[in-house]
Design a protein around this motif. Structure first.
Motif, PDB file in Angstrom:
ATOM      1  N   ASP A 143       0.870  -1.172   0.000  1.00 44.32           N
ATOM      2  CA  ASP A 143       0.000   0.000   0.000  1.00 44.32           C
ATOM      3  C   ASP A 143       0.907   1.222   0.000  1.00 44.32           C
ATOM      4  O   ASP A 143       1.470   1.604   1.024  1.00 44.32           O
ATOM      5  N   LEU A 144       1.079   1.828  -1.167  1.00 43.04           N
ATOM      6  CA  LEU A 144       2.029   2.926  -1.347  1.00 43.04           C
ATOM      7  C   LEU A 144       1.324   4.256  -1.617  1.00 43.04           C
ATOM      8  O   LEU A 144       1.900   5.163  -2.216  1.00 43.04           O
ATOM      9  N   ARG A 145       0.114   4.375  -1.141  1.00 43.72           N
ATOM     10  CA  ARG A 145      -0.643   5.606  -1.368  1.00 43.72           C
ATOM     11  C   ARG A 145      -0.060   6.793  -0.614  1.00 43.72           C
ATOM     12  O   ARG A 145      -0.413   7.936  -0.892  1.00 43.72           O
ATOM     13  N   PHE A 146       0.849   6.533   0.325  1.00 41.30           N
ATOM     14  CA  PHE A 146       1.469   7.609   1.104  1.00 41.30           C
ATOM     15  C   PHE A 146       2.634   8.277   0.371  1.00 41.30           C
ATOM     16  O   PHE A 146       3.155   9.302   0.822  1.00 41.30           O
ATOM     17  N   LEU A 147       3.073   7.737  -0.752  1.00 37.33           N
ATOM     18  CA  LEU A 147       4.260   8.258  -1.431  1.00 37.33           C
ATOM     19  C   LEU A 147       4.066   9.689  -1.922  1.00 37.33           C
ATOM     20  O   LEU A 147       2.982  10.065  -2.373  1.00 37.33           O
ATOM     21  N   ASN A 148       5.150  10.452  -1.855  1.00 39.04           N
ATOM     22  CA  ASN A 148       5.197  11.752  -2.521  1.00 39.04           C
ATOM     23  C   ASN A 148       5.514  11.468  -3.987  1.00 39.04           C
ATOM     24  O   ASN A 148       6.659  11.195  -4.344  1.00 39.04           O
ATOM     25  N   THR A 149       4.506  11.513  -4.823  1.00 33.00           N
ATOM     26  CA  THR A 149       4.677  11.072  -6.206  1.00 33.00           C
ATOM     27  C   THR A 149       5.517  12.028  -7.045  1.00 33.00           C
ATOM     28  O   THR A 149       5.878  11.704  -8.174  1.00 33.00           O
ATOM     29  N   ASP A 150       5.834  13.201  -6.508  1.00 32.51           N
ATOM     30  CA  ASP A 150       6.762  14.099  -7.200  1.00 32.51           C
ATOM     31  C   ASP A 150       8.202  13.620  -7.053  1.00 32.51           C
ATOM     32  O   ASP A 150       9.074  14.003  -7.838  1.00 32.51           O
ATOM     33  N   LYS A 151       8.445  12.776  -6.045  1.00 30.91           N
ATOM     34  CA  LYS A 151       9.803  12.323  -5.764  1.00 30.91           C
ATOM     35  C   LYS A 151      10.008  10.821  -5.950  1.00 30.91           C
ATOM     36  O   LYS A 151      11.143  10.373  -6.156  1.00 30.91           O
ATOM     37  N   VAL A 152       8.924  10.054  -5.865  1.00 31.72           N
ATOM     38  CA  VAL A 152       9.061   8.595  -5.838  1.00 31.72           C
ATOM     39  C   VAL A 152       8.094   7.937  -6.822  1.00 31.72           C
ATOM     40  O   VAL A 152       6.903   8.262  -6.848  1.00 31.72           O
ATOM     41  N   GLY A 153       8.625   7.021  -7.632  1.00 32.01           N
ATOM     42  CA  GLY A 153       7.808   6.203  -8.517  1.00 32.01           C
ATOM     43  C   GLY A 153       7.871   4.750  -8.081  1.00 32.01           C
ATOM     44  O   GLY A 153       8.566   4.398  -7.120  1.00 32.01           O
ATOM     45  N   VAL A 154       7.170   3.886  -8.800  1.00 34.07           N
ATOM     46  CA  VAL A 154       7.085   2.476  -8.416  1.00 34.07           C
ATOM     47  C   VAL A 154       7.295   1.584  -9.642  1.00 34.07           C
ATOM     48  O   VAL A 154       6.603   1.736 -10.659  1.00 34.07           O
ATOM     49  N   ALA A 155       8.261   0.682  -9.537  1.00 37.27           N
ATOM     50  CA  ALA A 155       8.458  -0.370 -10.538  1.00 37.27           C
ATOM     51  C   ALA A 155       7.915  -1.654  -9.920  1.00 37.27           C
ATOM     52  O   ALA A 155       8.516  -2.204  -8.998  1.00 37.27           O
ATOM     53  N   PHE A 156       6.772  -2.105 -10.390  1.00 41.49           N
ATOM     54  CA  PHE A 156       6.095  -3.226  -9.734  1.00 41.49           C
ATOM     55  C   PHE A 156       6.194  -4.497 -10.568  1.00 41.49           C
ATOM     56  O   PHE A 156       6.168  -4.454 -11.798  1.00 41.49           O
ATOM     57  N   LEU A 157       6.339  -5.613  -9.880  1.00 37.56           N
ATOM     58  CA  LEU A 157       6.348  -6.900 -10.568  1.00 37.56           C
ATOM     59  C   LEU A 157       4.951  -7.162 -11.112  1.00 37.56           C
ATOM     60  O   LEU A 157       4.008  -7.399 -10.357  1.00 37.56           O
ATOM     61  N   ALA A 158       4.817  -7.111 -12.428  1.00 36.95           N
ATOM     62  CA  ALA A 158       3.517  -7.325 -13.064  1.00 36.95           C
ATOM     63  C   ALA A 158       3.268  -8.798 -13.353  1.00 36.95           C
ATOM     64  O   ALA A 158       2.133  -9.274 -13.276  1.00 36.95           O
ATOM     65  N   GLN A 159       4.361  -9.520 -13.683  1.00 38.43           N
ATOM     66  CA  GLN A 159       4.215 -10.933 -14.023  1.00 38.43           C
ATOM     67  C   GLN A 159       5.584 -11.598 -14.007  1.00 38.43           C
ATOM     68  O   GLN A 159       6.620 -10.948 -14.152  1.00 38.43           O
ATOM     69  N   THR A 160       5.558 -12.913 -13.821  1.00 37.76           N
ATOM     70  CA  THR A 160       6.757 -13.734 -13.940  1.00 37.76           C
ATOM     71  C   THR A 160       6.515 -14.740 -15.053  1.00 37.76           C
ATOM     72  O   THR A 160       5.486 -15.423 -15.064  1.00 37.76           O
ATOM     73  N   LEU A 161       7.441 -14.806 -15.998  1.00 36.43           N
ATOM     74  CA  LEU A 161       7.340 -15.731 -17.126  1.00 36.43           C
ATOM     75  C   LEU A 161       8.404 -16.806 -16.967  1.00 36.43           C
ATOM     76  O   LEU A 161       9.591 -16.495 -16.844  1.00 36.43           O
TER      77      LEU A 161
END
Length: 217
Positions: free
Chosen positions: A11-29
């Motif tokens: 749950d990353l809704r607290f992030l300051n999105t001007d400073k922090v982005g998210v690279a999320f694991l979408a899938q494993t092949l």
């Protein structure tokens, strides 16, 4: 700064999105024989609507794969599907590629590059040792190769010694970012113009205190 959000509830809704982005694991092949088995993300990921998202596809090897054109096309198709996920603005591939698999990987990236929008950033993770002295990645059709400066195994002392002396990675594609982990402190000076991707080295989910500590470093 970009947080890697791997396969755990986040749950990353607290992030300051001007400073922090998210690279999320979408899938494993998982490549096995002449097949590509898909494991979509199972754990929930909550982010603010304006969060910059990078969809990460992890490629793994199970049994000895054929590394065929059929598999290549299927991987490309599945990665293209991640572009349909909400707010995805970039694509990343995480593949611990062996020497014998490099030709297959290069062809895969060439094909993927022709299929995604020209403005869509495409990145890969890379062993830090590749970025120091192995030129095979220098002309890949990608925007950046992220040097993974953690879990480096036998190359760890060599890479850390080079970086501690203030020397840089020799491959230009590796000079845009750093990949680090919270549980492996580094004695080096970071180029503040580069992106920093951060992996949380424990099983716990990211919390605000983690981010606050990273931002003041």
């Amino acid at each position: 700064m970009i947080l890697w959000a791997w396969e755990r509830p986040e749950d990353l809704r607290f992030l300051n999105t001007d400073k922090v982005g998210v690279a999320f694991l979408a899938q494993t092949l998982v490549l096995t024989g002449n097949e590509v088995n898909t494991k979509p993300r199972q754990q929930p990921l909550k982010v603010a609507p304006q969060t910059k998202l990078i969809a990460v596809t992890r490629i793994e090897i199970d049994k000895l794969p054929v590394l065929s054109t059929i598999q290549q096309n299927e991987i490309v198709r599945l990665i293209l599907n991640t572009l349909k996920l909400k707010n995805v603005s970039a694509v990343q591939i995480d593949f611990d590629v062996k020497v014998s698999q490099r030709g297959f990987y290069r062809e895969l990236l060439n094909e993927l590059r022709t299929k995604i929008p020209t403005t869509m950033p495409l990145s890969i993770t890379a062993l830090a040792s590749f970025c120091l002295s192995d030129p095979w990645i220098k002309d890949l059709p990608i925007d950046e190769a992220i040097p993974m400066i953690f879990r480096m195994g036998a190359d760890s002392n060599t890479v850390k010694a080079v970086l501690k002396k203030g020397e840089d990675f020799s491959i230009p594609l590796c000079q845009h970012s750093y990949g680090i982990a919270t549980d492996e402190p580094l004695s080096m000076t970071f180029d503040k113009t580069r992106r920093i991707y951060v992996f949380k080295g424990t099983a716990a989910s990211w919390i605000k205190d983690d981010i606050d500590k990273l931002l003041i470093q």
